[in-house]
Design an enzyme around this catalytic site. Structure first.
Site, PDB file in Angstrom:
ATOM      1  N   TYR A  32       0.834  -1.205   0.000  1.00 26.00           N
ATOM      2  CA  TYR A  32       0.000   0.000   0.000  1.00 26.00           C
ATOM      3  C   TYR A  32       0.867   1.252   0.000  1.00 26.00           C
ATOM      4  O   TYR A  32       0.620   2.192  -0.758  1.00 26.00           O
ATOM      5  CB  TYR A  32      -0.920  -0.020   1.223  1.00 26.00           C
ATOM      6  CG  TYR A  32      -1.872   1.141   1.316  1.00 26.00           C
ATOM      7  CD1 TYR A  32      -2.911   1.280   0.391  1.00 26.00           C
ATOM      8  CD2 TYR A  32      -1.755   2.102   2.329  1.00 26.00           C
ATOM      9  CE1 TYR A  32      -3.796   2.351   0.473  1.00 26.00           C
ATOM     10  CE2 TYR A  32      -2.633   3.166   2.421  1.00 26.00           C
ATOM     11  CZ  TYR A  32      -3.647   3.288   1.489  1.00 26.00           C
ATOM     12  OH  TYR A  32      -4.522   4.343   1.565  1.00 26.00           O
ATOM     13  N   GLU A  54     -12.465   5.591   4.652  1.00 23.57           N
ATOM     14  CA  GLU A  54     -11.920   6.465   5.688  1.00 23.57           C
ATOM     15  C   GLU A  54     -12.953   6.675   6.789  1.00 23.57           C
ATOM     16  O   GLU A  54     -12.604   6.757   7.970  1.00 23.57           O
ATOM     17  CB  GLU A  54     -11.501   7.811   5.091  1.00 23.57           C
ATOM     18  CG  GLU A  54     -10.291   7.749   4.172  1.00 23.57           C
ATOM     19  CD  GLU A  54      -8.990   7.426   4.887  1.00 23.57           C
ATOM     20  OE1 GLU A  54      -8.974   7.395   6.134  1.00 23.57           O
ATOM     21  OE2 GLU A  54      -7.986   7.186   4.188  1.00 23.57           O
ATOM     22  N   TRP A  62      -5.957   1.875  10.249  1.00 23.28           N
ATOM     23  CA  TRP A  62      -6.182   1.764   8.810  1.00 23.28           C
ATOM     24  C   TRP A  62      -5.869   0.366   8.288  1.00 23.28           C
ATOM     25  O   TRP A  62      -6.544  -0.128   7.380  1.00 23.28           O
ATOM     26  CB  TRP A  62      -5.378   2.815   8.050  1.00 23.28           C
ATOM     27  CG  TRP A  62      -5.467   2.640   6.570  1.00 23.28           C
ATOM     28  CD1 TRP A  62      -4.479   2.270   5.720  1.00 23.28           C
ATOM     29  CD2 TRP A  62      -6.649   2.772   5.758  1.00 23.28           C
ATOM     30  NE1 TRP A  62      -4.953   2.176   4.427  1.00 23.28           N
ATOM     31  CE2 TRP A  62      -6.281   2.487   4.429  1.00 23.28           C
ATOM     32  CE3 TRP A  62      -7.972   3.114   6.029  1.00 23.28           C
ATOM     33  CZ2 TRP A  62      -7.188   2.531   3.376  1.00 23.28           C
ATOM     34  CZ3 TRP A  62      -8.887   3.159   4.986  1.00 23.28           C
ATOM     35  CH2 TRP A  62      -8.489   2.865   3.677  1.00 23.28           C
TER      36      TRP A  62
END
Length: 214
Positions: A32, A54, A62
């Protein structure tokens, strides 16, 4: 990454055995970090997806959302906001029963609400991407150096606060200034790879060649 040697010049960096520096959080999410985060995104569906994810991330790490992203895509029709906007209470119950995603009713309802808001914005402006990218901050609003002090001291920005305010006026939910700053970082509206990170230059090059949607 085989070592977490911290760079003395920028403690927000870690170096691998070859001495290549990356952001301190890269070892936990290497693909990522190296290939996605910060690269500019113009696709309406992917931008809607990122806002939703989000929102789901609020109060969570996350990496948890990233590990569930494919399950989220399957559950939400690959974040086709035209389809999600038509979800009914039956879909809400289906999603609440899906162990692959975050089963938070308020956040699920927010994703459906925001799909309706995205559809209205697309109808009004032609695409949500041009409207979102119009909130990109200018170079004069960005720091000369991104280090750990900047990272820790700036969870929001004037641009993310303005984007949050404008979205809320349009009825979007779970779009606070901190959430919107994370969104802007992720989709390339700002480049917050640490100064000295090997990916920072690649993101700058991508941003320089990126055709802003109009």
């Amino acid at each position: 990454m085989t070592t977490n040697e911290m760079s003395q010049s920028n403690p927000g960096l870690v170096k691998d055995e070859q001495g290549v520096a990356r952001c301190f959080w890269q070892p936990s999410m290497p693909d990522y970090h190296d290939h996605e985060w910060g690269m500019p995104v113009a696709d309406d569906r992917r931008l809607y997806e990122k806002i939703c994810l989000e929102g789901f991330q609020a109060g969570m790490a996350w990496i948890t959302i990233l590990r569930k992203r494919e399950a989220f895509r399957a559950a939400f029709d690959d974040f086709d906001f035209e389809r999600v906007a038509r979800y009914t209470e039956r879909d809400v119950e289906r999603l609440m029963g899906d162990a692959g995603i975050v089963r938070n009713r308020s956040k699920i309802l927010s994703a459906i609400n925001n799909a309706k808001r995205a559809r209205a914005l697309a109808d009004e402006t032609g695409s949500i991407s041009a409207w979102l990218w119009s909130h990109e901050p200018g170079e004069h609003d960005r720091p000369a150096m991104v280090d750990l002090d900047y990272w820790n001291g700036n969870p929001t920005s004037p641009a993310s606060a303005a984007l949050s305010r404008d979205l809320k006026k349009r009825g979007w939910t779970f779009v606070g200034p901190t959430t919107m700053y994370a969104f802007m970082q992720a989709v390339g509206m700002v480049n917050d790879h640490m100064s000295g990170c090997v990916c920072r230059q690649a993101v700058e090059a991508a941003r320089a060649g990126f055709k802003r949607p109009r």
